[in-house]
Motif scaffolding. Sequence first.
Motif, PDB file in Angstrom:
ATOM      1  N   UNK A 111      47.037  24.773  30.781  1.00 31.75           N
ATOM      2  CA  UNK A 111      47.817  26.001  30.783  1.00 31.75           C
ATOM      3  C   UNK A 111      46.978  27.262  30.763  1.00 31.75           C
ATOM      4  N   UNK A 112      45.670  27.111  30.635  1.00 36.58           N
ATOM      5  CA  UNK A 112      44.754  28.252  30.679  1.00 36.58           C
ATOM      6  C   UNK A 112      43.906  28.107  31.944  1.00 36.58           C
ATOM      7  N   UNK A 113      43.104  29.099  32.248  1.00 38.15           N
ATOM      8  CA  UNK A 113      42.277  28.997  33.443  1.00 38.15           C
ATOM      9  C   UNK A 113      41.805  30.361  33.894  1.00 38.15           C
ATOM     10  N   UNK A 114      41.165  30.385  35.072  1.00 32.04           N
ATOM     11  CA  UNK A 114      40.528  31.608  35.541  1.00 32.04           C
ATOM     12  C   UNK A 114      41.527  32.732  35.789  1.00 32.04           C
ATOM     13  N   UNK A 115      42.669  32.418  36.358  1.00 35.41           N
ATOM     14  CA  UNK A 115      43.615  33.476  36.716  1.00 35.41           C
ATOM     15  C   UNK A 115      44.276  34.091  35.484  1.00 35.41           C
ATOM     16  N   UNK A 118      41.590  36.212  33.962  1.00 36.27           N
ATOM     17  CA  UNK A 118      41.404  37.460  34.705  1.00 36.27           C
ATOM     18  C   UNK A 118      42.481  38.484  34.345  1.00 36.27           C
ATOM     19  N   UNK A 119      43.708  38.030  34.230  1.00 32.36           N
ATOM     20  CA  UNK A 119      44.811  38.932  33.876  1.00 32.36           C
ATOM     21  C   UNK A 119      44.582  39.561  32.501  1.00 32.36           C
ATOM     22  N   UNK A 120      44.150  38.744  31.543  1.00 33.97           N
ATOM     23  CA  UNK A 120      43.891  39.260  30.196  1.00 33.97           C
ATOM     24  C   UNK A 120      42.688  40.197  30.189  1.00 33.97           C
ATOM     25  N   UNK A 276      33.360  49.356  36.440  1.00 35.44           N
ATOM     26  CA  UNK A 276      33.713  48.046  36.969  1.00 35.44           C
ATOM     27  C   UNK A 276      32.970  46.917  36.276  1.00 35.44           C
ATOM     28  N   UNK A 277      33.699  45.877  35.933  1.00 33.31           N
ATOM     29  CA  UNK A 277      33.109  44.716  35.258  1.00 33.31           C
ATOM     30  C   UNK A 277      33.412  43.455  36.054  1.00 33.31           C
ATOM     31  N   UNK A 278      32.414  42.599  36.217  1.00 28.50           N
ATOM     32  CA  UNK A 278      32.580  41.356  36.979  1.00 28.50           C
ATOM     33  C   UNK A 278      33.021  40.225  36.056  1.00 28.50           C
ATOM     34  N   UNK A 279      34.006  39.458  36.539  1.00 26.41           N
ATOM     35  CA  UNK A 279      34.515  38.356  35.726  1.00 26.41           C
ATOM     36  C   UNK A 279      35.203  37.342  36.632  1.00 26.41           C
ATOM     37  N   UNK A 280      34.889  36.078  36.451  1.00 28.83           N
ATOM     38  CA  UNK A 280      35.431  34.920  37.192  1.00 28.83           C
ATOM     39  C   UNK A 280      35.568  35.185  38.695  1.00 28.83           C
ATOM     40  N   UNK A 281      34.550  35.783  39.274  1.00 26.70           N
ATOM     41  CA  UNK A 281      34.520  35.968  40.721  1.00 26.70           C
ATOM     42  C   UNK A 281      35.128  37.254  41.233  1.00 26.70           C
ATOM     43  N   UNK A 282      35.677  38.081  40.335  1.00 25.34           N
ATOM     44  CA  UNK A 282      36.274  39.357  40.724  1.00 25.34           C
ATOM     45  C   UNK A 282      35.542  40.499  40.037  1.00 25.34           C
ATOM     46  N   UNK A 332      44.802  36.258  46.062  1.00 28.71           N
ATOM     47  CA  UNK A 332      45.963  37.091  45.778  1.00 28.71           C
ATOM     48  C   UNK A 332      45.933  37.689  44.375  1.00 28.71           C
ATOM     49  N   UNK A 333      45.075  37.174  43.522  1.00 27.91           N
ATOM     50  CA  UNK A 333      44.975  37.726  42.169  1.00 27.91           C
ATOM     51  C   UNK A 333      44.181  39.034  42.149  1.00 27.91           C
ATOM     52  N   UNK A 334      43.605  39.396  43.277  1.00 26.56           N
ATOM     53  CA  UNK A 334      42.972  40.707  43.428  1.00 26.56           C
ATOM     54  C   UNK A 334      43.717  41.525  44.469  1.00 26.56           C
ATOM     55  N   UNK A 335      43.263  42.748  44.684  1.00 25.97           N
ATOM     56  CA  UNK A 335      43.855  43.607  45.716  1.00 25.97           C
ATOM     57  C   UNK A 335      43.168  43.290  47.042  1.00 25.97           C
ATOM     58  N   UNK A 336      43.620  42.218  47.687  1.00 24.49           N
ATOM     59  CA  UNK A 336      42.857  41.650  48.803  1.00 24.49           C
ATOM     60  C   UNK A 336      43.695  41.454  50.074  1.00 24.49           C
ATOM     61  N   UNK A 337      44.815  42.147  50.217  1.00 18.79           N
ATOM     62  CA  UNK A 337      45.668  41.894  51.382  1.00 18.79           C
ATOM     63  C   UNK A 337      44.922  42.138  52.682  1.00 18.79           C
ATOM     64  N   UNK A 338      44.277  43.285  52.819  1.00 16.48           N
ATOM     65  CA  UNK A 338      43.537  43.604  54.050  1.00 16.48           C
ATOM     66  C   UNK A 338      42.364  42.651  54.246  1.00 16.48           C
ATOM     67  N   UNK A 339      41.713  42.286  53.160  1.00 18.54           N
ATOM     68  CA  UNK A 339      40.590  41.353  53.243  1.00 18.54           C
ATOM     69  C   UNK A 339      41.047  40.006  53.788  1.00 18.54           C
ATOM     70  N   UNK A 340      42.161  39.496  53.286  1.00 18.93           N
ATOM     71  CA  UNK A 340      42.665  38.203  53.748  1.00 18.93           C
ATOM     72  C   UNK A 340      43.049  38.257  55.228  1.00 18.93           C
ATOM     73  N   UNK A 341      43.678  39.346  55.648  1.00 22.56           N
ATOM     74  CA  UNK A 341      44.056  39.477  57.060  1.00 22.56           C
ATOM     75  C   UNK A 341      42.813  39.472  57.951  1.00 22.56           C
ATOM     76  N   UNK A 342      41.779  40.168  57.519  1.00 25.88           N
ATOM     77  CA  UNK A 342      40.560  40.275  58.324  1.00 25.88           C
ATOM     78  C   UNK A 342      39.821  38.941  58.407  1.00 25.88           C
TER      79      UNK A 342
END
Length: 380
Positions: A111-115, A118-120, A276-282, A332-342
């Motif tokens: 029930x826990x994990x990277x996502x 990241x939210x917390x 900006x702080x880096x955490x679990x790949x974001x 999708x857990x980041x602001x990546x809509x344009x990145x995913x399209x590209x």
Amino acid sequence: MKRHGYLWADITCFENLLNAARKAQKGKRFRENVLEFNYNLETELQQLQQQLQTKTYQPGAYRTFQIKEPKPRLISAAPYRDRVVHHALCNIIMPIFERTFIADSYANRVGFGTHRALKRFTQFARSNRYILQCDIRKYFPSIDHAILKTLIRRKLECPDTLWLIDTIIDHSNEQEPIVHYFPSDDLLTPAFRRRGLPIGNLTSQFFANIYLNGFDHFVKEQLQAKQYLRYVDDFALFSDDRSFLAEAREAIETYLVNLRLKIHPIKSQLFETRIGASFVGFRVFPDVIRVRSPNLKRARKRLRRLKRGYSSGRIRFDRLSQSLQSWAAHLKHGNTWHLRQRIFAEIVFSPPTPLPLSLHDLEPPKSRVTKSSLVEHTAC
């Protein structure tokens, strides 16, 4: 502190071993060693049960390999039958320790994990001015066996269960050499203290949480850090008071000496959250969440490998689809809509090219097609 005994019958019962085998094979059912084990499943589990009950069980040799990304690490894979034992053990003892973990410890927990972590992390980063972000230096190779066994014995008193835990720990294969000196050590102390758990074992991941559980409570209860979280060996404290975090770092380094651990001198930093702080790949900024460039670079390489594998027929469409959907869901857990399209516009996945027909395939069949042969062919 309550200690638990009489666990051995639950660990070694056939139903628990069968449940452990089902968990151990998830995502690996068609591997040769799993298929071989499952072919004689009942016999294999009965043999394991008998070896555990008579304490003649001995773990097998690890298969080791190096990975270079995201950083160089030695990965150790235990034989499949040993992984079944690991699951059988964890099925019973995990709930005992789970109740003692803090709410903001996120790795290797159901029930826990990277996502969720990241939210917390984002919530804490956007509500505080400063962050103290730390990384424990060479965590898994540095875990001290004697200290780990002592920590486990604070909650467990079943001698048979402790025998199995000690057997698993003592059969850990050699990890990368780490030489740390601590107060009261002599010149040979690091050479004589056994340490290191193999990355890849379910038990290693679980024991790693137990090892730092007391540290989590120290930070929350004695340092009174109201906003703190940990993911394996990466942890962060948040506050609007820079001096509090600076003093907390000194206290943390002092406490970790008791566990024979050190924080990474370069990766452990106190800074303002706005940069900006880096955490679990974001990378978390005040108004946006971006994918870290090294992670994006590795993902592009992985996509190119998938493309080659699919085009050559080595990777089936269902596996390709599952991998792409999993990676897209992660982004999708980041602001990546344009990145995913590209990214998905850049890489076109071509289906495997069918093999060319031979001259033999082009020749008409020599045998005469009859009604009976047609019926027989249709039935087949």
